[in-house]
Design a protein around this motif. Structure first.
Motif, PDB file in Angstrom:
ATOM      1  N   HIS A 205       0.831  -1.218   0.000  1.00  0.00           N
ATOM      2  CA  HIS A 205       0.000   0.000   0.000  1.00  0.00           C
ATOM      3  C   HIS A 205       0.857   1.256   0.000  1.00  0.00           C
ATOM      4  CE1 HIS A 205       0.798   0.868   4.274  1.00  0.00           C
ATOM      5  NE2 HIS A 205       0.809  -0.458   4.426  1.00  0.00           N
ATOM      6  N   THR A 206       2.049   1.192   0.612  1.00  0.00           N
ATOM      7  CA  THR A 206       2.942   2.365   0.614  1.00  0.00           C
ATOM      8  C   THR A 206       3.452   2.656  -0.785  1.00  0.00           C
ATOM      9  OG1 THR A 206       3.624   1.841   2.879  1.00  0.00           O
ATOM     10  CG2 THR A 206       5.050   3.302   1.621  1.00  0.00           C
ATOM     11  N   VAL A 207       3.840   1.578  -1.509  1.00  0.00           N
ATOM     12  CA  VAL A 207       4.316   1.777  -2.884  1.00  0.00           C
ATOM     13  C   VAL A 207       3.192   2.301  -3.762  1.00  0.00           C
ATOM     14  CG1 VAL A 207       5.297   0.611  -4.894  1.00  0.00           C
ATOM     15  CG2 VAL A 207       6.045  -0.037  -2.587  1.00  0.00           C
ATOM     16  N   THR A 208       2.007   1.735  -3.593  1.00  0.00           N
ATOM     17  CA  THR A 208       0.868   2.165  -4.429  1.00  0.00           C
ATOM     18  C   THR A 208       0.547   3.643  -4.199  1.00  0.00           C
ATOM     19  OG1 THR A 208      -0.032  -0.072  -4.356  1.00  0.00           O
ATOM     20  CG2 THR A 208      -1.543   1.704  -4.957  1.00  0.00           C
ATOM     21  N   GLN A 209       0.512   4.062  -2.934  1.00  0.00           N
ATOM     22  CA  GLN A 209       0.190   5.449  -2.632  1.00  0.00           C
ATOM     23  C   GLN A 209       1.259   6.401  -3.157  1.00  0.00           C
ATOM     24  OE1 GLN A 209      -2.723   6.400  -1.267  1.00  0.00           O
ATOM     25  NE2 GLN A 209      -2.069   8.514  -1.671  1.00  0.00           N
ATOM     26  N   ALA A 210       2.533   5.987  -3.054  1.00  0.00           N
ATOM     27  CA  ALA A 210       3.603   6.857  -3.530  1.00  0.00           C
ATOM     28  C   ALA A 210       3.543   7.027  -5.043  1.00  0.00           C
ATOM     29  CB  ALA A 210       4.961   6.269  -3.120  1.00  0.00           C
ATOM     30  N   VAL A 211       3.288   5.927  -5.785  1.00  0.00           N
ATOM     31  CA  VAL A 211       3.185   6.026  -7.244  1.00  0.00           C
ATOM     32  C   VAL A 211       1.979   6.856  -7.646  1.00  0.00           C
ATOM     33  CG1 VAL A 211       2.853   4.695  -9.363  1.00  0.00           C
ATOM     34  CG2 VAL A 211       4.422   3.867  -7.593  1.00  0.00           C
ATOM     35  N   ALA A 212       0.844   6.673  -6.960  1.00  0.00           N
ATOM     36  CA  ALA A 212      -0.356   7.447  -7.283  1.00  0.00           C
ATOM     37  C   ALA A 212      -0.138   8.930  -7.039  1.00  0.00           C
ATOM     38  CB  ALA A 212      -1.535   6.921  -6.450  1.00  0.00           C
ATOM     39  N   THR A 213       0.573   9.284  -5.968  1.00  0.00           N
ATOM     40  CA  THR A 213       0.845  10.693  -5.681  1.00  0.00           C
ATOM     41  C   THR A 213       1.728  11.325  -6.754  1.00  0.00           C
ATOM     42  OG1 THR A 213       0.674  10.227  -3.305  1.00  0.00           O
ATOM     43  CG2 THR A 213       1.805  12.254  -3.952  1.00  0.00           C
TER      44      THR A 213
END
Length: 380
Positions: A331-339
């Protein structure tokens, strides 16, 4: 006419007078050497034989006992022991493997006097020392570690590979020395001593460590000793099985050897050796390797493996740009890429961690989307 033989005769006689003394001296030397060789040659005999001077005989120990004032009576049969047995006598039982008759063992067990059993087989031990049981193998123990005076005075002794013993019940007051290789207890007014090995008493090992002192303390415990070594098998051998004639410690030795072989096989089987770097015979371009692997995936319809390889490569390049570690949560990787890209987190998660493509067209689309998202992160 005078013959020359008359002149030669005296010369030959003179030579004979001189030479006969040389021959006589050589003959005397030869006789002395022959007699000396005969007298000093080892006298063969059975193991523990009190008359044998071979390495496994006990002539030296018996001689020391007699020099110390102990009366040693040599017995070669059960009848000899019965005739000599008395209350003040110690009976030394050696080579008990030759005692196979139950009736003779019962007769020996009823005799008066103390007992010293030297490396007894199970049948003899059960008849002559019924309060003991075998307790495995004790190898090369040297410290007495007990309060038995005979062992304390002897100190360290090299007993070799011996059987060890324990009492059959807690009611028996048993003294254990040398890790159980030497035990002693009292039964019906007689002292019973059992030692699991005989090598320390033989001519070949008597001078090692405290062997001589221990042997003399045990065998010389009484002023009168019956040294019983059967000269032939006593009794009917029909009742004795092969297991009865094999010493108890043989089974433990075989078990230890089998265990050692198994451990050695496991140890050698796991030794694969160090990795060796070998240069390839030809140089292959990276693009050809990628194309070859892609064709292999396509021929096997391994779209899942191909998708995993694409996503792993993309994440390996994205995480350093995002400042994340390789162990970062999903979830951390997903949120960082989405941002960084402005995309929906759900779409990013499906793209980076979603299921495998169902068709080759979907696999191509996934590759393009991964390339786009990687380019967006790089330019953000």
């Amino acid at each position: 006419m005078t013959h020359p033989a008359t002149a030669v005769g005296p010369t030959v006689r003179q030579r004979w007078r001189t030479g006969r003394w040389v021959l006589l001296a050589l003959l005397v030397v030869a006789v002395i050497a022959t007699v000396g060789t005969y007298l000093t040659a080892p006298k063969p005999g059975t193991p523990m034989d009190p008359q044998s001077t071979s390495p496994d005989g006990t002539r030296a120990l018996v001689t020391l006992l007699r020099d110390g004032g102990v009366e040693v009576i040599e017995a070669g049969s059960v009848a000899d022991v019965e005739r000599a047995a008395r209350e003040d006598t110690l009976i030394v039982f050696a080579e008990t493997g030759l005692l196979t008759d139950e009736d003779r063992l019962r007769r020996l067990a009823e005799l008066p006097g103390d007992r010293l059993l030297v490396e007894p087989v199970s049948r003899a031990r059960e008849a002559l020392a019924p309060e003991l049981r075998a307790d495995g193998v004790s190898s090369f123990t040297v410290e007495p570690d007990c309060d038995l005076p005979a062992a304390e005075r002897a100190g360290d002794a090299d007993l070799g590979l011996t059987e060890s013993y324990r009492a059959t019940s807690e009611e028996v007051r048993l003294t254990r020395c040398y890790d159980g290789a030497l035990v002693r207890y009292t039964d019906a007014g007689r002292t019973i001593t059992v030692v699991g090995g005989s090598s320390f008493m033989t001519n070949g090992a008597l001078l090692e460590r405290g062997n001589a002192a221990l042997a003399m303390n045990l065998a010389g415990a009484a002023p009168r000793v019956i040294w019983f070594v059967p000269q032939q098998r006593e009794g009917d051998t029909g009742d004795a099985s092969l297991a009865d004639l094999i010493p108890d410690q043989v089974g433990w030795i075989v078990l230890q050897l089998a265990l050692a072989v198994v451990l050695l096989a496991i140890w050698q089987g796991r030794r694969l050796g160090p990795l060796v770097a070998e240069s390839l015979p030809v140089v292959i371009r990276a693009s050809e390797t990628v194309e070859g692997r892609g064709r292999l995936y396509r021929s096997r319809r391994a779209r899942d493996r191909a998708a995993d390889a694409l996503r792993t490569g993309t994440l390996g390049r994205l995480l350093p740009r995002l400042g994340l570690a390789a162990t970062a949560p999903t979830h951390t990787v997903t949120q960082a890429v989405a941002t960084r890209t402005g995309a929906e987190p759900t779409a990013v998660a499906d793209l980076l961690y979603g299921p495998a493509p169902a068709t080759d067209a979907d696999l191509v689309t996934l590759a393009r989307q991964l390339d786009d998202i990687e380019r967006q992160v790089a330019h953000s």
